[in-house]
Design a protein around this motif. Sequence first.
Motif, PDB file in Angstrom:
ATOM      1  N   MET A  56     -10.889  -7.015  -4.966  1.00 40.76           N
ATOM      2  CA  MET A  56      -9.485  -6.365  -5.312  1.00 40.76           C
ATOM      3  C   MET A  56      -9.113  -5.181  -4.478  1.00 40.76           C
ATOM      4  O   MET A  56      -8.133  -4.890  -4.347  1.00 40.76           O
ATOM      5  CB  MET A  56      -9.649  -6.093  -6.727  1.00 40.76           C
ATOM      6  N   TRP A  57     -10.157  -4.447  -4.114  1.00 43.88           N
ATOM      7  CA  TRP A  57      -9.884  -3.257  -3.306  1.00 43.88           C
ATOM      8  C   TRP A  57      -9.390  -3.486  -1.962  1.00 43.88           C
ATOM      9  O   TRP A  57      -8.558  -2.986  -1.514  1.00 43.88           O
ATOM     10  CB  TRP A  57     -11.357  -2.505  -3.006  1.00 43.88           C
ATOM     11  N   ARG A  58      -9.936  -4.710  -1.427  1.00 42.80           N
ATOM     12  CA  ARG A  58      -9.514  -5.164   0.004  1.00 42.80           C
ATOM     13  C   ARG A  58      -8.016  -5.374  -0.016  1.00 42.80           C
ATOM     14  O   ARG A  58      -7.176  -5.222   0.781  1.00 42.80           O
ATOM     15  CB  ARG A  58     -10.318  -6.290   0.352  1.00 42.80           C
ATOM     16  N   GLU A  59      -7.794  -6.104  -1.246  1.00 42.88           N
ATOM     17  CA  GLU A  59      -6.325  -6.640  -1.551  1.00 42.88           C
ATOM     18  C   GLU A  59      -5.313  -5.275  -1.718  1.00 42.88           C
ATOM     19  O   GLU A  59      -4.161  -5.452  -1.129  1.00 42.88           O
ATOM     20  CB  GLU A  59      -6.079  -7.652  -2.578  1.00 42.88           C
ATOM     21  N   LEU A  60      -5.660  -4.557  -2.206  1.00 46.11           N
ATOM     22  CA  LEU A  60      -4.928  -3.105  -2.284  1.00 46.11           C
ATOM     23  C   LEU A  60      -4.747  -2.736  -1.149  1.00 46.11           C
ATOM     24  O   LEU A  60      -3.493  -2.153  -0.841  1.00 46.11           O
ATOM     25  CB  LEU A  60      -5.961  -2.209  -3.263  1.00 46.11           C
ATOM     26  N   ALA A  61      -5.818  -2.635  -0.128  1.00 42.90           N
ATOM     27  CA  ALA A  61      -5.793  -1.856   1.178  1.00 42.90           C
ATOM     28  C   ALA A  61      -4.685  -2.765   1.959  1.00 42.90           C
ATOM     29  O   ALA A  61      -3.689  -2.224   2.663  1.00 42.90           O
ATOM     30  CB  ALA A  61      -6.962  -1.854   1.728  1.00 42.90           C
ATOM     31  N   VAL A  72      -0.228   7.787   4.458  1.00 43.39           N
ATOM     32  CA  VAL A  72      -0.039   8.503   3.158  1.00 43.39           C
ATOM     33  C   VAL A  72      -0.715   8.146   1.951  1.00 43.39           C
ATOM     34  O   VAL A  72      -0.837   8.657   1.042  1.00 43.39           O
ATOM     35  CB  VAL A  72       1.671   8.881   3.097  1.00 43.39           C
ATOM     36  N   VAL A  73      -1.216   6.669   2.234  1.00 40.13           N
ATOM     37  CA  VAL A  73      -1.907   6.256   0.793  1.00 40.13           C
ATOM     38  C   VAL A  73      -3.379   5.659   1.674  1.00 40.13           C
ATOM     39  O   VAL A  73      -3.204   4.828   2.252  1.00 40.13           O
ATOM     40  CB  VAL A  73      -1.326   5.174   0.175  1.00 40.13           C
ATOM     41  N   LEU A  74      -4.365   6.616   0.981  1.00 36.53           N
ATOM     42  CA  LEU A  74      -5.586   6.233   1.676  1.00 36.53           C
ATOM     43  C   LEU A  74      -6.586   5.520   0.736  1.00 36.53           C
ATOM     44  O   LEU A  74      -7.278   6.467   0.087  1.00 36.53           O
ATOM     45  CB  LEU A  74      -5.911   7.609   2.373  1.00 36.53           C
ATOM     46  N   PRO A  75      -6.762   4.473   0.865  1.00 31.34           N
ATOM     47  CA  PRO A  75      -8.005   3.822   0.096  1.00 31.34           C
ATOM     48  C   PRO A  75      -9.376   4.277   0.648  1.00 31.34           C
ATOM     49  O   PRO A  75      -9.513   4.172   1.830  1.00 31.34           O
ATOM     50  CB  PRO A  75      -8.031   2.273   0.085  1.00 31.34           C
ATOM     51  N   GLN A  76     -10.123   4.762  -0.157  1.00 33.34           N
ATOM     52  CA  GLN A  76     -11.559   5.350   0.187  1.00 33.34           C
ATOM     53  C   GLN A  76     -12.817   4.982  -0.240  1.00 33.34           C
ATOM     54  O   GLN A  76     -12.557   4.655  -1.360  1.00 33.34           O
ATOM     55  CB  GLN A  76     -11.575   7.118   0.119  1.00 33.34           C
TER      56      GLN A  76
END
Length: 251
Positions: A56-61, A72-76
Amino acid sequence: MGETHVWVVGDCFARFTGNENVMTTAEVSRWVRSRTTESDARGMVLHPALGVDRAMWRELARTVSRAGLEQVVLPQGAPPEPVGRHTVLKQQQDNVLVGDPHVSGNEVTGALLVPNDTEMLRDHTADQQHIPGMLLIEAVTQLITWAVGETVPPTADGTPRYAVMHRLRTEFHRFVFPLPVVLRARLTRDGEATDERVPLTAQVDIEQAERVTTACEIALNAFDPDAVFTVEAGQASKTVLRTAPVPGEAA
């Protein structure tokens, strides 16, 4: 323009998004797709919380990247990696609640995982924003099961040990919310070990925001699986005999 740090939870925790700077994965995706230009998006740093797995996290990225908003949107960070289901005696991987375990001496730590679609949430009827107590007890059980398999020497023929609890005391001090949680267990030998079993005690703390929310005291044996299954079979047979219907009695 300052950054806004946002906890991203699974859609199963939508109730929790009433708190400031908490969004579900679906809400973040909709927000990203609604931005038309970089200037239309504020600086947002995303952090994974419970209910979000690595896929899910990879898909969000990828959603952020497709929108051209990487600046401007930075998944960490990343959600913890779950242990294999067989190491905690689960039939379904979606029911695994422990990730990133680590052993240091007699202490075992791990991260709480709450998969977005685990049956342990679907079957809980209380519509609240905290993690159900029954799920926390299951997570403690899984951590101890994993720890026994990893830290207790096998039997003489190399068979891994099988954890069997015979006492559990749990104290709930605070609610646990769908934010990062640490599970911390300390295992201690509690008597003479034999090839059949190793007696142990364990103290397990569930920690969130640097506070102990739940404390468990556990007494258990790390058994030779064949030995405990023999005990189980014998007790099952005796129980059937003792509960056999008496001839002539009404059902």
